[in-house]
Scaffold this active site. Sequence first.
Site: not given
Length: 336
Positions: A135, A209, A277
């Site tokens: 990701t 995502k 993150k």
Amino acid sequence: MPVPSPSLNFRSLHRRIRHFHTSIVRHLMASTEPISPSNTRVGWIGTGIMGQSMCAHLIRAGYTLTVFNRTPSKAQPLVDLGAHLAPSPHAVASRSDVVFSIVGYPSDVRSVLLHPTSGALAGLRTGGLLVDMTTSEPSLAVEIAEAAAAKGCHSIDAPVSGGDRGAKNGTLAIFVGGEEGTVKRLEPLFSPLGKVNYMGGSGKGQFAKLANQITIASTMVGLVEGMMYAQKAGLDVALYLDAISTGAAGSRSLDLYGKRILKRDLEPGFFVNHFVKDLGICLKECQNMGIALPGLALAQQLYVSLKAHGEGNLGTQALVLVLERLNNLSLAPSHT
């Protein structure tokens, strides 16, 4: 000194041209023939919680794998299954036709794929394929695709959702961005891992995502808040979870994490550090788009507080710790 015959020189030149032509034809055939264990060498960079299970599926499907991990010992279970360990991403790519990567942060992606000497793209043959399942930032996915194209290669962004259980069971949701024809060609490698969802051109897999992570973040907040409320109201929280699981409040997050939370199983299916993150990238993209998502911002702050407490290596279900601290309340341990 005898002078070489012109006919000999011509025959030698002809042989060289014929050899060159044959090698070109073989290369073109190799780049277009269907992917299968008999003709496709697979490389894999990043053999952590997710990568290890995904690699194992491909090995069991008959593919020859070359793997790299910054901590080589973490790749040992795959070596035991028959994978070859390489000393660098470049070495992985030089022995592979398709190279997958699933690492931690965008900086890691840039390093393992684009580093001019040790990166995978530098070692990939013309016509080779990069598949980044980390990701990461959509703009980086576009940059990688452009760099790959400049070398006569292809790049796909294919981040996944489903956590450690999805990886183990081969039931991941795979969000894919890139050339549709290349994505279809990769289907034999994707099918052992989960379901492909083609989202559009380069970077679109990453955008999908990130939207997925926004949904999960707010869902997890709702799940834990509901459990805290049920506890404070004097309900049996395990009974409460069973009761709502088949109603409108039922969710994949509830199924995956409800009982884990009650059992105080905070082991990572997905690290808090990585979720922070991801949500940070989401907020950055929101700023670029000019949109306000307050639920995302709240969830990101709650997860940052976990990291501040030194709990970044726990799983995302550790959000319960934040709500317990805020309310000076603990969920009763369950033995269900």
